[in-house]
Design a protein around this motif. Sequence first.
Motif, mmCIF file in Angstrom:
data_model
loop_
_atom_site.group_PDB
_atom_site.id
_atom_site.type_symbol
_atom_site.label_atom_id
_atom_site.label_comp_id
_atom_site.label_asym_id
_atom_site.label_seq_id
_atom_site.Cartn_x
_atom_site.Cartn_y
_atom_site.Cartn_z
ATOM 1 N N LYS A 135 2.734 7.660 -2.145
ATOM 2 C CA LYS A 135 2.244 7.114 -1.008
ATOM 3 C C LYS A 135 0.739 7.688 -1.231
ATOM 4 C CE LYS A 135 1.921 6.901 3.956
ATOM 5 N NZ LYS A 135 2.767 7.129 5.226
ATOM 6 N N ASP A 191 4.044 -0.567 -3.232
ATOM 7 C CA ASP A 191 2.992 -0.396 -2.277
ATOM 8 C C ASP A 191 2.565 0.911 -1.809
ATOM 9 O OD1 ASP A 191 1.544 -0.568 0.110
ATOM 10 O OD2 ASP A 191 3.031 -2.461 0.804
ATOM 11 N N LEU A 211 6.301 3.084 -1.607
ATOM 12 C CA LEU A 211 7.355 2.098 -2.283
ATOM 13 C C LEU A 211 7.049 1.933 -3.815
ATOM 14 C CD1 LEU A 211 9.670 0.284 -1.914
ATOM 15 C CD2 LEU A 211 8.109 -1.673 -1.532
ATOM 16 N N ARG A 214 0.624 2.009 0.015
ATOM 17 C CA ARG A 214 0.305 2.260 1.515
ATOM 18 C C ARG A 214 1.556 2.931 2.069
ATOM 19 N NH1 ARG A 214 -0.960 -3.515 3.056
ATOM 20 N NH2 ARG A 214 0.618 -3.895 1.839
ATOM 21 N N GLU A 215 2.896 2.723 1.559
ATOM 22 C CA GLU A 215 4.073 3.337 2.165
ATOM 23 C C GLU A 215 4.743 3.901 1.239
ATOM 24 O OE1 GLU A 215 6.501 -0.686 2.717
ATOM 25 O OE2 GLU A 215 4.795 -1.441 4.169
#
Length: 79
Positions: free
Chosen positions: A29, A20, A25, A22-23
């Motif tokens: 990021k 992810d 992960l 956005r995070e």
Amino acid sequence: FTTSSAGAKHSNLGPKRLMDTREGLGVAKAPVGQGGVVTLTVAGVEGVPATGVTAVILNVTATNPTTSSHVSVYPSGTT
């Protein structure tokens, strides 16, 4: 898919989020820009065996794009 003495078999690990942007992960990021490439390690992550895996099934989704776009996914080392 993993190999066994009886041949290849599919092992369902259930829903797992491996990446992810956005995070941060699984990868940095940060948004992936035009022509951007992100490399994601799958083997040995979140229950995926580190060896003996011949294929994986992924659901790939792009969220909040800033313009019309598409996502391409391919094995590392190929184009």
